[in-house]
Design an enzyme around this catalytic site. Structure first.
Site, PDB file in Angstrom:
ATOM      1  N   SER A  56       0.834  -1.195   0.000  1.00 25.76           N
ATOM      2  CA  SER A  56       0.000   0.000   0.000  1.00 25.76           C
ATOM      3  C   SER A  56       0.870   1.247   0.000  1.00 25.76           C
ATOM      4  O   SER A  56       1.977   1.256   0.565  1.00 25.76           O
ATOM      5  CB  SER A  56      -0.849  -0.013   1.277  1.00 25.76           C
ATOM      6  OG  SER A  56      -1.439   1.245   1.489  1.00 25.76           O
ATOM      7  N   LYS A  75       1.885  -3.818   6.834  1.00 28.11           N
ATOM      8  CA  LYS A  75       2.328  -3.868   5.433  1.00 28.11           C
ATOM      9  C   LYS A  75       3.847  -3.695   5.346  1.00 28.11           C
ATOM     10  O   LYS A  75       4.525  -4.394   4.597  1.00 28.11           O
ATOM     11  CB  LYS A  75       1.635  -2.769   4.613  1.00 28.11           C
ATOM     12  CG  LYS A  75       0.138  -2.986   4.424  1.00 28.11           C
ATOM     13  CD  LYS A  75      -0.141  -4.186   3.526  1.00 28.11           C
ATOM     14  CE  LYS A  75      -1.616  -4.474   3.400  1.00 28.11           C
ATOM     15  NZ  LYS A  75      -1.910  -5.770   2.774  1.00 28.11           N
ATOM     16  N   TYR A 102      -2.046  -0.980  10.871  1.00 25.83           N
ATOM     17  CA  TYR A 102      -2.287  -1.517   9.524  1.00 25.83           C
ATOM     18  C   TYR A 102      -1.073  -1.241   8.624  1.00 25.83           C
ATOM     19  O   TYR A 102      -0.537  -2.147   7.982  1.00 25.83           O
ATOM     20  CB  TYR A 102      -3.555  -0.892   8.908  1.00 25.83           C
ATOM     21  CG  TYR A 102      -3.666  -1.148   7.425  1.00 25.83           C
ATOM     22  CD1 TYR A 102      -3.983  -2.410   6.935  1.00 25.83           C
ATOM     23  CD2 TYR A 102      -3.433  -0.122   6.495  1.00 25.83           C
ATOM     24  CE1 TYR A 102      -4.056  -2.655   5.562  1.00 25.83           C
ATOM     25  CE2 TYR A 102      -3.508  -0.357   5.133  1.00 25.83           C
ATOM     26  CZ  TYR A 102      -3.822  -1.617   4.668  1.00 25.83           C
ATOM     27  OH  TYR A 102      -3.884  -1.856   3.310  1.00 25.83           O
TER      28      TYR A 102
HETATM   29  P1  NAD Z   1     -11.092  -6.940   0.856  1.00 23.14           P
HETATM   30  O1  NAD Z   1     -11.341  -6.939   2.311  1.00 23.14           O
HETATM   31  O2  NAD Z   1     -12.234  -6.689  -0.062  1.00 23.14           O
HETATM   32  O3  NAD Z   1     -10.404  -8.321   0.416  1.00 23.14           O
HETATM   33  C1  NAD Z   1      -9.548  -9.037   1.274  1.00 23.14           C
HETATM   34  C2  NAD Z   1     -10.056 -10.471   1.314  1.00 23.14           C
HETATM   35  O4  NAD Z   1      -9.208 -11.253   2.144  1.00 23.14           O
HETATM   36  C3  NAD Z   1     -11.478 -10.599   1.882  1.00 23.14           C
HETATM   37  O5  NAD Z   1     -12.283 -11.332   0.964  1.00 23.14           O
HETATM   38  C4  NAD Z   1     -11.293 -11.362   3.193  1.00 23.14           C
HETATM   39  O6  NAD Z   1     -12.401 -12.188   3.471  1.00 23.14           O
HETATM   40  C5  NAD Z   1     -10.012 -12.131   2.918  1.00 23.14           C
HETATM   41  N1  NAD Z   1      -9.224 -12.475   4.106  1.00 23.14           N
HETATM   42  C6  NAD Z   1      -8.805 -11.641   5.096  1.00 23.14           C
HETATM   43  N2  NAD Z   1      -8.097 -12.322   5.997  1.00 23.14           N
HETATM   44  C7  NAD Z   1      -8.025 -13.604   5.566  1.00 23.14           C
HETATM   45  C8  NAD Z   1      -7.422 -14.773   6.066  1.00 23.14           C
HETATM   46  N3  NAD Z   1      -6.740 -14.765   7.216  1.00 23.14           N
HETATM   47  N4  NAD Z   1      -7.547 -15.920   5.362  1.00 23.14           N
HETATM   48  C9  NAD Z   1      -8.236 -15.944   4.207  1.00 23.14           C
HETATM   49  N5  NAD Z   1      -8.849 -14.871   3.691  1.00 23.14           N
HETATM   50  C10 NAD Z   1      -8.738 -13.712   4.364  1.00 23.14           C
HETATM   51  O7  NAD Z   1      -9.914  -5.882   0.574  1.00 23.14           O
HETATM   52  P2  NAD Z   1      -9.343  -5.334  -0.794  1.00 23.14           P
HETATM   53  O8  NAD Z   1      -9.679  -3.900  -0.878  1.00 23.14           O
HETATM   54  O9  NAD Z   1      -9.687  -6.241  -1.910  1.00 23.14           O
HETATM   55  O10 NAD Z   1      -7.784  -5.417  -0.458  1.00 23.14           O
HETATM   56  C11 NAD Z   1      -6.982  -6.500  -0.858  1.00 23.14           C
HETATM   57  C12 NAD Z   1      -5.566  -6.279  -0.341  1.00 23.14           C
HETATM   58  O11 NAD Z   1      -5.074  -5.040  -0.834  1.00 23.14           O
HETATM   59  C13 NAD Z   1      -5.469  -6.202   1.180  1.00 23.14           C
HETATM   60  O12 NAD Z   1      -4.293  -6.867   1.592  1.00 23.14           O
HETATM   61  C14 NAD Z   1      -5.367  -4.716   1.458  1.00 23.14           C
HETATM   62  O13 NAD Z   1      -4.670  -4.439   2.642  1.00 23.14           O
HETATM   63  C15 NAD Z   1      -4.577  -4.243   0.238  1.00 23.14           C
HETATM   64  N6  NAD Z   1      -4.809  -2.827  -0.079  1.00 23.14           N
HETATM   65  C16 NAD Z   1      -6.090  -2.374  -0.238  1.00 23.14           C
HETATM   66  C17 NAD Z   1      -6.311  -1.025  -0.490  1.00 23.14           C
HETATM   67  C18 NAD Z   1      -7.706  -0.478  -0.632  1.00 23.14           C
HETATM   68  O14 NAD Z   1      -7.896   0.731  -0.450  1.00 23.14           O
HETATM   69  N7  NAD Z   1      -8.715  -1.292  -0.982  1.00 23.14           N
HETATM   70  C19 NAD Z   1      -5.218  -0.127  -0.590  1.00 23.14           C
HETATM   71  C20 NAD Z   1      -3.927  -0.629  -0.447  1.00 23.14           C
HETATM   72  C21 NAD Z   1      -3.738  -1.996  -0.187  1.00 23.14           C
HETATM   73  N1  UFG Z   2     -12.438  11.349   3.249  1.00 25.51           N
HETATM   74  C1  UFG Z   2     -13.452  12.192   3.623  1.00 25.51           C
HETATM   75  N2  UFG Z   2     -14.598  11.650   4.120  1.00 25.51           N
HETATM   76  C2  UFG Z   2     -14.783  10.289   4.246  1.00 25.51           C
HETATM   77  C3  UFG Z   2     -13.728   9.444   3.857  1.00 25.51           C
HETATM   78  C4  UFG Z   2     -12.566  10.002   3.372  1.00 25.51           C
HETATM   79  O1  UFG Z   2     -13.333  13.416   3.515  1.00 25.51           O
HETATM   80  O2  UFG Z   2     -15.851   9.871   4.729  1.00 25.51           O
HETATM   81  C5  UFG Z   2     -11.206  11.923   2.673  1.00 25.51           C
HETATM   82  C6  UFG Z   2      -9.956  11.632   3.489  1.00 25.51           C
HETATM   83  O3  UFG Z   2      -9.788  12.585   4.474  1.00 25.51           O
HETATM   84  C7  UFG Z   2      -8.890  11.654   2.388  1.00 25.51           C
HETATM   85  C8  UFG Z   2      -9.616  11.144   1.140  1.00 25.51           C
HETATM   86  O4  UFG Z   2     -11.017  11.324   1.412  1.00 25.51           O
HETATM   87  O5  UFG Z   2      -8.474  12.978   2.139  1.00 25.51           O
HETATM   88  C9  UFG Z   2      -9.369   9.675   0.850  1.00 25.51           C
HETATM   89  O6  UFG Z   2      -9.649   8.914   2.029  1.00 25.51           O
HETATM   90  P1  UFG Z   2      -9.776   7.322   1.993  1.00 25.51           P
HETATM   91  O7  UFG Z   2     -10.132   6.884   3.375  1.00 25.51           O
HETATM   92  O8  UFG Z   2     -10.676   6.906   0.881  1.00 25.51           O
HETATM   93  O9  UFG Z   2      -8.314   6.853   1.584  1.00 25.51           O
HETATM   94  P2  UFG Z   2      -6.905   7.076   2.298  1.00 25.51           P
HETATM   95  O10 UFG Z   2      -6.025   7.762   1.308  1.00 25.51           O
HETATM   96  O11 UFG Z   2      -7.062   7.713   3.626  1.00 25.51           O
HETATM   97  O12 UFG Z   2      -6.432   5.588   2.562  1.00 25.51           O
HETATM   98  C10 UFG Z   2      -6.561   4.549   1.589  1.00 25.51           C
HETATM   99  C11 UFG Z   2      -6.740   3.227   2.310  1.00 25.51           C
HETATM  100  C12 UFG Z   2      -5.485   2.900   3.061  1.00 25.51           C
HETATM  101  C13 UFG Z   2      -4.342   2.887   2.126  1.00 25.51           C
HETATM  102  C14 UFG Z   2      -4.226   4.205   1.402  1.00 25.51           C
HETATM  103  C15 UFG Z   2      -3.133   4.170   0.369  1.00 25.51           C
HETATM  104  O13 UFG Z   2      -7.820   3.297   3.222  1.00 25.51           O
HETATM  105  O14 UFG Z   2      -5.607   1.626   3.630  1.00 25.51           O
HETATM  106  O15 UFG Z   2      -5.465   4.506   0.745  1.00 25.51           O
HETATM  107  O16 UFG Z   2      -3.337   3.082  -0.473  1.00 25.51           O
HETATM  108  F1  UFG Z   2      -3.214   2.653   2.811  1.00 25.51           F
END
Ligand code: NAD
Ligand code: UFG
Length: 336
Positions: A124, A152, A148
């Protein structure tokens, strides 16, 4: 290739399964469904014409993983499974270290026993902490501001050490910026449980009438309109980045690190207005205090990923919000 996709029924994993299937790969989904719904598998089948094999279980379960590697000829693993709620990680750090760190170590150990030596890991942009400048390059310093993010960073460091000790492995760390959007069919999208933490799912739920108004966390940042700026990337572009990494890196031993972002920053209010145009309705919002831990600006320098992977994000902001709205309006309560 036969690709084990942990977390494959989640948001990013499910879109990646579709792209894998359309490219002729065979995904095998492992998920414990702690944050997803098995109906996703039906939707993947509807879109791609093939239902991936689904194995319900936990990546922390050693016997479960060993049995998978013993019975399937896996070429590579894409590891999405993990917990991702920043606030929850502050309240329950051990839950995050156990799931994200121990879970990954358990997975890599099982791969090692089975001699599967190619891994793509979901990292991330959070590992850049509060960057000194933008756009952010892969060689910028890393830091963590919450459990979190630290999970990572710890996994990145463990994987680097492991790869150094095992030079024939290929490990790719993909640092995602802000994934948004949904499959163009409107059949797959993001379905957060409870109150959404992230901006676009919240906006989409306001638009569909599930929530009254958006809280905008701060309008006094040093950005053009005072609200936070992020690099929003369409989830299908993000999925394609994994396919590019699979094609280009699987047979190249080493630790490879790439930003997956667009290089474009958009503010909270720009996102709200783009969504209003797509949904043809207004999104009520109020300005609230800054959210603890938020930074002003975060966007990628995507040049290295493009040069090395031959990949870049191609879907624009309008497509991101239109696809999100199609998904949310066709599935107002998500997968159910
Ligand atoms: P998500 O929660 O939709 O998908 C993650 C999946 O992993 C879920 O289906 C959950 O049931 C499964 N899971 C969690 N723990 C598990 C375990 N111990 N065993 C088996 N399955 C398990 O999330 P996503 O948005 O698809 O994110 C996928 C990956 O990308 C995550 O590792 C997350 O940290 C990373 N990531 C997501 C974002 C974002 O904003 N969505 C940003 C940066 C990184
Ligand atoms: N925001 C609002 N209102 C809300 C939610 C978010 O104003 O209800 C704003 C936040 O302050 C920020 C922007 O919208 O300025 C984006 O916020 P998000 O929560 O959508 O995303 P972040 O950039 O804070 O974080 C996300 C994931 C993290 C990840 C990061 C980088 O949640 O897990 O992107 O990948 F690490």
């Amino acid at each position: 290739m036969n690709v084990l996709v942990t977390g494959g029924s989640g948001y990013i994993g499910s879109h990646t399964c579709i792209q894998l299937l359309s490219a002729g790969h065979t995904p095998i989904v492992v998920d414990n469904l702690c944050n997803s719904n098995s109906l996703v598998l039906n939707r993947i089948e509807q879109v791609a014409g093939t239902r991936p094999l689904f194995l319900k279980g936990d990546i922390r379960d050693r016997a479960f993983l060993d049995s998978i590697f013993a019975t399937h000829d896996i070429d590579s693993v894409i590891h999405f499974a993990g917990l991702k709620a920043v606030g929850e990680s502050v309240a329950l750090p051990l839950k995050y270290y156990d799931n994200n760190v121990s879970g990954t170590l358990n997975l890599v150990s099982a791969m090692d026993r089975a001699e599967v030596k190619s891994l793509i890991f979901s990292s991330s942009a959070t590992v850049y902490g509060d960057p000194a400048s933008v756009p952010i390059r892969e060689d910028f310093p890393t830091s963590a501001t919450n459990p979190y993010g630290r999970s990572k960073l710890m996994v990145e460091e463990c994987l680097r050490d492991f790869q150094q000790a095992n030079p024939d492995w290929s490990i790719t760390l993909l640092r995602y910026f802000n994934p948004v959007g949904a499959h163009e069919s409107g059949l797959l999208g993001e379905d957060p449980q409870g109150t959404p933490n992230n901006l676009l799912p919240f906006v989409a739920q306001v638009a569909v009438g599930r929530r009254e108004k958006l809280g905008v966390f701060g309008n006094d940042y040093n950005t053009p309109d005072g609200t936070g700026v992020r690099d929003y990337i369409h989830v299908v572009d993000l999925a394609d980045g994994h396919l590019a990494a699979l094609d280009k890196m699987t047979h190249q031993p080493g630790t490879h690190i790439f930003n997956l972002g667009t290089g474009q920053g958009n503010s909270v209010l720009e996102m709200v207005h783009a969504f209003e145009a797509a949904a043809k309705r207004s999104i009520p919002y109020e300005i609230k205090p800054r959210r603890a831990g938020d930074i002003a600006e975060c966007y990628a320098d995507p040049a290295y990923a493009e040069a090395q992977l031959g990949w870049k994000a191609i879907r624009d902001l309008q497509t991101m919000v239109e696809d999100t709205w199609r998904w949310q309006s066709k599935n107002p309560h998500g997968y159910c």
